[in-house]
Design a protein around this motif. Structure first.
Motif, short mmCIF file in Angstrom:
data_model
loop_
_atom_site.label_atom_id
_atom_site.label_comp_id
_atom_site.label_asym_id
_atom_site.label_seq_id
_atom_site.Cartn_x
_atom_site.Cartn_y
_atom_site.Cartn_z
N GLU A 148 65.10 -107.29 -4.61
CA GLU A 148 65.52 -108.26 -4.50
C GLU A 148 65.99 -108.69 -6.00
N ASP A 149 67.24 -109.01 -5.76
CA ASP A 149 68.20 -109.87 -7.20
C ASP A 149 68.66 -108.71 -8.30
N PRO A 150 68.43 -107.63 -8.53
CA PRO A 150 68.23 -106.89 -9.26
C PRO A 150 69.45 -107.47 -10.78
N ASP A 151 69.30 -106.91 -11.91
CA ASP A 151 69.91 -107.02 -12.97
C ASP A 151 71.05 -106.34 -13.34
N PRO A 152 72.25 -106.99 -13.06
CA PRO A 152 73.31 -106.79 -12.58
C PRO A 152 73.92 -105.29 -14.01
N GLU A 153 73.62 -105.64 -15.23
CA GLU A 153 73.64 -104.76 -16.30
C GLU A 153 72.33 -104.27 -16.31
#
Length: 192
Positions: A148-153
């Motif tokens: 869930e909600d992974p860090d885009p970087e």
């Protein structure tokens, strides 16, 4: 539309009827055979059309270039290959399984794997369209594996890691199997 729907299949350039989808399937199968025999440099759309039992003009109706045809083959394999089933609670384990699965998608077919790299680096607009679709699918799989909600970087870094590893394999520095191992080690370092 479901993946198994044989009546209409979306291709790179247009939606296909069942008969047209069969023709494209013949062409993609024949392309793999021609690649294994002739290599990417020796392969032509004319050769593939002959091997598929269709006219050259018909083949060009579906594929603008041999790069487009090879990119389509990779896209179809990626699209129809399930993500590795991993119920592991650790997202790192899930990401590594996903990256390894994608990296090994054409590893056992030396001529095809090299051709995929060459094709995806091309400037054909139809290849560009597929490159975007392939990239979006890989991003989706990495993001899903991260949870869930992974860090885009982190997602972008893993995408770059994957792309760089496959280019390295395509340049012949290492086999795709070895690259899958290196990709795993690098992903583990990144995700620590």
């Amino acid at each position: 539309m479901s993946r198994g729907d044989s009546k209409t299949v979306e291709a790179t350039r247009r939606r296909l009827t069942g008969k047209q989808a069969d023709t494209v399937e013949k062409l993609t199968r024949a392309a793999v055979e021609v690649l294994s025999r002739e290599g990417f440099a020796g392969m032509t759309i004319r050769m593939v059309a002959t091997a598929a039992g269709v006219g050259t003009a018909t083949a060009y109706t579906y594929f603008s270039s041999k790069e487009h045809l090879v990119a389509e083959i990779f896209w179809r394999r990626l699209r129809t290959t399930d993500s590795p089933a991993s119920d592991d609670a650790d997202p790192t384990v899930r990401v590594v399984a996903e990256l390894r699965s994608i990296a090994l998608l054409v590893a056992d077919e030396q001529e095809l794997s090299g051709a995929v790299n060459s094709a995806l680096l091309g400037r054909d607009p139809d290849v560009e369209h597929l490159r975007v679709r392939i990239g979006a699918e890989i991003r989706k799989r990495i993001s899903r594996a991260l949870g869930e909600d992974p860090d885009p970087e982190v997602v972008e870094s893993l995408e770059l890691l994957y792309a760089g590893a496959l280019v390295r394999a395509g340049m012949g520095y290492e086999s795709y199997s070895d690259i899958a191992d290196r990709l795993e080690r690098s992903a583990l370092l990144l995700l620590k």
